[in-house]
Design an enzyme around this catalytic site. Structure first.
Site, PDB file in Angstrom:
ATOM      1  CB  CYS A 179       4.559   2.169   7.401  1.00  0.00           C
ATOM      2  SG  CYS A 179       4.293   3.694   6.481  1.00  0.00           S
ATOM      3  CG  LEU A 180       6.526   0.752   1.517  1.00  0.00           C
ATOM      4  CD1 LEU A 180       6.111   1.056   0.087  1.00  0.00           C
ATOM      5  CD2 LEU A 180       7.622  -0.316   1.542  1.00  0.00           C
ATOM      6  CG  HIS A 200       0.313   7.260   5.159  1.00  0.00           C
ATOM      7  ND1 HIS A 200       1.426   7.628   5.879  1.00  0.00           N
ATOM      8  CD2 HIS A 200       0.400   5.915   5.001  1.00  0.00           C
ATOM      9  CE1 HIS A 200       2.162   6.546   6.147  1.00  0.00           C
ATOM     10  NE2 HIS A 200       1.552   5.485   5.627  1.00  0.00           N
ATOM     11  N   GLY A 240       0.829  -1.192   0.000  1.00  0.00           N
ATOM     12  CA  GLY A 240       0.000   0.000   0.000  1.00  0.00           C
ATOM     13  C   GLY A 240       0.867   1.247   0.000  1.00  0.00           C
ATOM     14  CG  HIS A 289      -1.221   1.788   7.210  1.00  0.00           C
ATOM     15  ND1 HIS A 289      -0.369   1.300   8.177  1.00  0.00           N
ATOM     16  CD2 HIS A 289      -0.449   2.511   6.371  1.00  0.00           C
ATOM     17  CE1 HIS A 289       0.856   1.734   7.930  1.00  0.00           C
ATOM     18  NE2 HIS A 289       0.842   2.467   6.836  1.00  0.00           N
ATOM     19  CD  GLU A 290      -1.183   2.701   2.607  1.00  0.00           C
ATOM     20  OE1 GLU A 290      -0.625   3.817   2.551  1.00  0.00           O
ATOM     21  OE2 GLU A 290      -0.576   1.670   2.926  1.00  0.00           O
ATOM     22  CD  GLN A 332       3.394   5.806   2.652  1.00  0.00           C
ATOM     23  OE1 GLN A 332       2.415   5.324   2.090  1.00  0.00           O
ATOM     24  NE2 GLN A 332       4.316   5.073   3.254  1.00  0.00           N
TER      25      GLN A 332
HETATM   26 NI    NI Z   1       2.249   3.522   5.647  1.00  0.00          NI
END
Ligand code: NI
Length: 167
Positions: A91-92, A137, A46, A133-134, A51
């Site tokens: 998370c990236l 962000h 995701g 989660h996304e 991000q």
């Molecule tokens: Ni994330």
């Protein structure tokens, strides 16, 4: 193929609240393509536009094993939710950190697709976790911010050490 740099926590730009997309045009579709290349290369399941330092309400998710089932949500809104579930998240933007977060178990999300067409989706399991989660962000929230202060301090120290090792 364009790979975009992914902001790394605690970069303050991760706390930006994203603006709605007014028109789903080629510029947005090109952003989605670059985000998809970036997410698949990472690899991740995701990614939110936040991000990659683009503060527009766009998130993408691909939970397929074959990495070819991209889901796009533009201006996503959760219109119903129920239940609670704990799931370990990563998370990236927070590499190497995996922690349990409590979220709604089932959600109904309303969004626009890459053609600008509205749709609604009922989600549970991993998909529901990823969407929540996304979407966080887009509000400038990173999952580690659900954890205790002490845990957050430990995570920051660990990330600092990891980055020193890389340099
Ligand atoms: Ni994330």
């Amino acid at each position: 193929m364009a790979l975009l740099p992914i902001l790394q926590y605690p970069d303050p730009r991760l706390h930006t609240v994203a603006a709605p997309v007014s028109v789903v045009n080629d510029e947005i579709r090109s952003l989605i393509k670059d985000m998809s290349d970036t997410m698949h290369a990472a690899p991740g399941v995701g990614l939110a536009a936040t991000q990659v330092d683009v503060h527009r309400r766009v998130i993408i998710i691909d939970l397929s094993e074959t990495r070819d089932r991209l889901r796009v949500f533009i201006n996503p809104e959760i219109i119903a939710s129920s239940g609670k579930s704990d799931c370990e998240e990563g998370c990236l933007s927070v590499p190497g950190i995996f922690e349990k977060v409590t979220r709604a178990e089932r959600i109904t999300v309303r969004a626009l697709d890459a053609q600008g067409k509205p749709f609604e989706l009922d989600a549970d399991g991993m998909l529901a976790v990823c969407i929540q989660h996304e979407m966080d962000h887009l509000e400038g929230k990173v999952f580690v911010e659900y954890l205790s202060r002490l845990k957050q301090r430990r995570i920051l120290a660990k990330l600092r050490k990891q980055r020193q090792r890389v340099m």
